[in-house]
Design an enzyme around this catalytic site. Structure first.
Site, short mmCIF file in Angstrom:
data_model
loop_
_atom_site.label_atom_id
_atom_site.label_comp_id
_atom_site.label_asym_id
_atom_site.label_seq_id
_atom_site.Cartn_x
_atom_site.Cartn_y
_atom_site.Cartn_z
N VAL A 34 18.86 54.32 27.50
CA VAL A 34 18.78 55.73 27.57
C VAL A 34 19.62 55.85 29.47
O VAL A 34 18.82 54.50 30.13
CB VAL A 34 17.87 56.43 27.27
CG1 VAL A 34 17.68 56.77 26.24
CG2 VAL A 34 16.66 56.42 28.33
N CYS A 35 19.54 56.96 30.04
CA CYS A 35 19.96 57.45 30.91
C CYS A 35 18.96 56.90 31.91
O CYS A 35 17.04 57.03 31.60
CB CYS A 35 19.66 58.62 31.79
SG CYS A 35 20.13 59.02 32.62
N PRO A 36 18.44 55.76 33.04
CA PRO A 36 19.81 55.95 34.18
C PRO A 36 20.40 54.44 33.65
O PRO A 36 20.98 54.66 34.10
CB PRO A 36 19.12 55.81 35.60
CG PRO A 36 17.65 55.81 34.88
CD PRO A 36 16.94 55.99 33.70
N MET A 37 19.90 53.71 32.91
CA MET A 37 20.11 52.37 32.45
C MET A 37 21.57 52.48 31.88
O MET A 37 22.11 51.55 31.61
CB MET A 37 19.36 51.95 31.21
CG MET A 37 17.47 52.03 31.37
SD MET A 37 18.02 50.66 32.97
CE MET A 37 18.95 49.47 33.03
N GLU A 94 23.82 63.27 26.22
CA GLU A 94 24.08 62.90 27.41
C GLU A 94 25.20 61.82 27.81
O GLU A 94 25.40 62.00 29.11
CB GLU A 94 22.39 62.69 27.13
CG GLU A 94 22.22 63.05 29.40
CD GLU A 94 22.55 61.15 29.69
OE1 GLU A 94 22.59 61.68 31.09
OE2 GLU A 94 22.17 59.83 29.04
#
Lengths: 271, 79
Positions: B13-16, B42
């Site tokens: 997931v964000c930010p990965m 997202e």
């Protein structure tokens, strides 16, 4: 070229996202070597932030043991470390913080006789002066000028701090600005001095910032400027300092060509 | 479309999502193409925008109809 592991991508994600860092910059940090002289008020936060940033090799130089009166500001050491060698306590904190970092320790005081060998040991990329006395500060400056090594000078006392960055061939050195160690009677004894604990945090962290910027090759270093900080009035001043043509070590006709040990002003205050 | 490299970021997931994509693109040369599989929501809303901001070009976008998308990114295609 080394590949970043999934764990490293996650650990350093907030670095990698930065356009000035990226995976490439993080790899530079991971393969860099920084020597920190003194693991006290300045060296503690510098070492911890550089360790957190993933500086691959951190050298710690200190001959002292942890004293209870150090803990008010030397945050790399814990209460249970009192009496232990500072370099061992520092190594433990860094290892616990980030296993990517290899810690190299030097259980000695820097002198004219050993400082070259210490800097040469790993051929450090950048040196941080976290010492608390003028003889060591002038020695580090002179060694770095003669060995053409960049370094960050800093000093803290009471509510004040100062720092300047030296890059060989590009900037004035510490001696260009301060010339000689002050006379003994002008140096406050440790009884008179005192320092607000957070001063090392602010200034030592700026030193770590300069090291990282140098490693990454980004931004503008504090070269040619002395930054002073007064915590009581919360004032930062960035004072332009010119290269001194008559500097004894980096001027046009240098008179210092060998390292010298200045006498340490004596302190009779019993800890 | 032929890609030079493939990356699946549906497991993060964000930010990965951005971190992994950015590092994968760094390993390519300008003009090379990264095929990226990413989740709906997202990631598909934000990642293409972030990649454009960094100067990369989205060449193709396909909905895989399984909650994921596939995009083809040309490194430095907008610079």
């Amino acid at each position: 070229m080394i590949k970043l592991t999934n764990e490293q991508l996650e650990r350093y994600s907030r670095h990698i996202i930065l356009s000035q860092v990226g995976g490439t910059g993080q790899k530079k940090i991971l393969s860099s070597k920084v020597l920190i002289i003194g693991t006290g008020g300045l060296g503690s936060p510098a070492a911890m932030y550089l360790a957190a940033a993933g500086v691959g090799h951190i050298g710690l130089v200190d001959y002292d043991t942890v004293d209870l009166s150090n803990l008010q500001r030397q945050i790399i050491h814990q209460t249970c470390d009192v009496g232990r060698a500072k370099i061992e306590s520092g190594r433990e904190t860094i290892n616990a913080l980030n296993p990517d970092v290899q810690v190299h320790t030097y259980d000695e005081q820097v002198t004219a006789a050993n400082i070259r060998d210490i800097i040469h040991d790993l051929d450090y990329d950048f040196i941080i002066d976290g010492t608390d006395n003028f003889p060591a500060k002038f020695l580090i400056n002179d060694a770095c000028v003669l060995m053409r090594k960049p370094f960050s000078h800093a000093g803290i006392i009471r509510f004040q701090g100062q720092t300047i960055t030296y890059v060989p061939g590009e900037s004035p050195c510490y001696r260009c600005v301060f010339n000689e160690p002050p006379p003994k009677d002008a140096v406050p004894t440790c009884r008179q001095a005192g320092v607000l604990g957070v001063m090392g945090g602010v200034i030592g962290t700026i030193q770590a910032t300069e090291a990282l910027k140098y490693i990454l090759g980004v931004g503008e270093l504090l070269t040619g400027y002395l930054l002073t900080y007064d915590a009581l009035t919360m004032t930062f001043r960035k004072i332009r300092v010119p290269h001194n043509r008559r500097c004894k070590i980096c001027g046009e006709q240098p008179t210092i060509t060998e390292l010298v040990d200045y006498e340490q002003p004596t302190c009779d205050f019993k800890r | 479309m032929n890609a030079d490299e493939f990356l699946d970021i549906t497991d993060v997931v964000c930010p990965m999502t951005f971190v992994k994509t950015k590092v994968a693109l760094e390993d390519l040369d300008d003009g090379q193409i990264l095929e990226l599989r990413l989740n709906d929501g997202e990631p598909i809303q934000n990642l293409p925008r972030s990649l454009k901001d960094d100067g990369h070009k989205i060449l193709e976008l396909a909905n895989n109809a399984d909650g994921t998308f596939t995009i083809f990114v040309e490194k430095g295609g907008l610079t």
